[in-house]
Design a protein around this motif. Structure first.
Motif: not given
Lengths: 182, 307
Positions: B294-305
């Motif tokens: 779920r950390m990976a998911l959150l990062y991939l969905l909103i980690g970039g700008g």
């Protein structure tokens, strides 16, 4: 799209080998041996450089120095300005860094932002006694108050130029070249 | 590369995207094992968990994942919010967006509810279970766990046992494991297997012993007691005898077969009490891996700008 053209070749494989040897000696001298010494390479090309330094230190002092791998992606300060997310890779620091003399190793020291991120990442892993920095090339243009303790070569560059470090482990050749935008 | 605004189902993902997400979850797991479990990546981002059904591990796991990445997380649950006053999902979603939510993690009893919400808001929507439709983050954590233990997914024989008809975990896992090149069989009482399931490329086996033959991975599903009241199976004891996993049955599977269960378990019903903690089960590890995925998911969905 700008084309990149090679402007100068500033180090070949002998040059890199000599620099590694010199920095290995400097690290040993500055730290008065290898007690509590650990090397941490910053992905990507800091990692093979850290391994080479550890090999050379073992040849000189006969002692094994642990090498860790640091991925700083999650600590970058420019994530929100990027189109999509850079790939996150594994951080592999399997030993405790508490009270250790940590030498961070990277290929090119430029704005200092990677090192800022690396310092935050290291401090999340523990509380080292010292953190020192080794870079194969220092190309100037710092944006943060950061300097290296060990520098392979100081290379004054312009913003239109790029310094490309290529290593056998990652690029099948050992060399450092300056590329220029045409 | 991962370019979706939302994660609504495994069905929408390519094998490459699944592989990339699992690759990203590996480094996230390293963070969970640190004494200080915190990286600054999602500072200033807000994750809302909006749950219209009860959940402990999924919700807790999303909230921890958000916190480990330094995002702020708040929880809204159906019984204690404006939802109970009759606010529509659309209006609740718009409200959460106005509150500054970057991600809405939604669990809802209606299949398709996350898709409806995703169309109504700019925030990223993660489906945390919609009716009997999909539960993608569970399938991702199952695949992550199996890949970690087995080294890969292609060519594995995966058996899913239990109430396939009502299981969103089964559906997401069927999509996921099949896309990753594993062979999936399902097993359960005929009343709890949806008609026409074979068309998805899955093999349906009704005899448990036969289903387990040579299996590399066994995913046991929770049997819900309400299904008995609906007359879908006669009784828990009979169910346990026919479809429960025990030591004798595990020996029919491959020697190093891995046992998974999405939880919460009915010990002594679908899984023998002494097996739930056995050396071949990864049930507790699934929970840890759930946070990493779920950390990976959150990062991939909103980690970039750029969104």
């Amino acid at each position: 799209m700008a084309e990149w053209k090679q402007k100068a070749r500033i180090m070949d494989s002998d040059g890199i080998r000599r620099v590694i040897t010199r920095i290995a000696h400097e690290i040993i001298e500055r730290n008065k041996g290898t007690g509590d010494l650990v090397l941490i390479g910053i992905r990507r090309r800091g990692v093979p450089l850290a391994r080479r330094l550890a090999d050379r230190i073992r040849e000189i002092e006969g002692s094994l120095v642990s090498v860790g791998v640091l991925d700083i992606t999650l600590y970058r300060d420019d994530l929100t300005t990027m189109g999509h997310q850079p790939v996150v890779r594994q951080t592999e620091v399997t030993f405790s860094i508490d009270g250790k003399r940590v030498v961070l190793v990277d290929d090119v020291l430029f704005t200092g932002r990677t090192i800022r991120a690396a310092l935050d990442a290291i401090i999340d892993l523990g509380r080292p006694r010292y953190i020192q920095l080794a870079a194969l090339v220092d190309r100037g243009h710092r944006e943060l108050p950061i300097r290296a303790d060990y520098v392979g070569k100081n290379v004054p560059t312009s913003h239109r130029e790029e310094v490309a470090v290529r290593l056998i482990e990652t690029d099948e050749i050992d060399e450092v070249v300056i590329m220029e935008k045409t | 590369m991962f370019k979706h605004k939302d994660l609504l189902g495994i069905r929408d993902m390519s094998a490459d995207e699944i592989g990339f997400l699992l690759d990203t979850a590996g480094p996230m797991k390293e963070i969970i094992k640190r004494p200080i479990k915190k990286v600054p990546t999602l500072r200033g981002r807000t994750v809302v968990t909006l749950f219209y059904e009860n959940s402990t591990r999924t919700r807790g796991s999303f909230e921890l994942a958000a916190k480990y990445l330094s995002a702020d997380s708040i929880n809204m649950s159906g019984s204690s919010s404006s939802v109970a006053k009759g606010e529509s999902l659309y209006d609740t979603g718009r409200t959460l967006q106005s509150l500054g939510a970057d991600v809405i993690v939604l669990r809802h009893p209606m299949p398709g509810a996350p898709r409806l919400l995703a169309r109504s808001v700019q925030a990223a929507v993660i489906n945390a279970g919609d009716g009997a439709h999909e539960h993608p983050s569970q399938a991702l954590l199952d695949m992550f766990t199996v890949r970690e233990k087995k080294g890969g997914l292609a060519g594995l024989q995966v058996v899913i046992v239990g109430d396939i008809l009502h299981s969103r975990v089964a559906r997401s896992n069927i999509w996921g494991f099949t896309k990753m090149g594993a062979k999936v069989r399902v097993c359960g009482p005929p009343t709890l297997i949806p008609a026409g399931l074979e068309q998805t490329g899955v093999r349906v086996v009704h005899q448990m012993d036969q289903a387990l033959d040579g299996a590399d991975v066994i995913i046991m599903l929770r049997i819900q007691k309400e299904r008995q009241e609906q007359g879908l199976f006669p009784g828990l004891r009979e169910y346990s005898r026919l479809y429960g996993l025990n030591r004798r049955r595990l020996e029919l599977a491959a020697g190093d077969a891995l046992v998974l269960h999405p939880g919460p378990m009915n010990r002594g019903v679908e899984i023998a009490a002494d097996m739930a903690d056995g050396s071949q089960t990864a049930i507790e590890e699934q929970v840890t891996n759930g946070v990493a995925v779920r950390m990976a998911l959150l990062y991939l969905l909103i980690g970039g700008g750029a969104q």
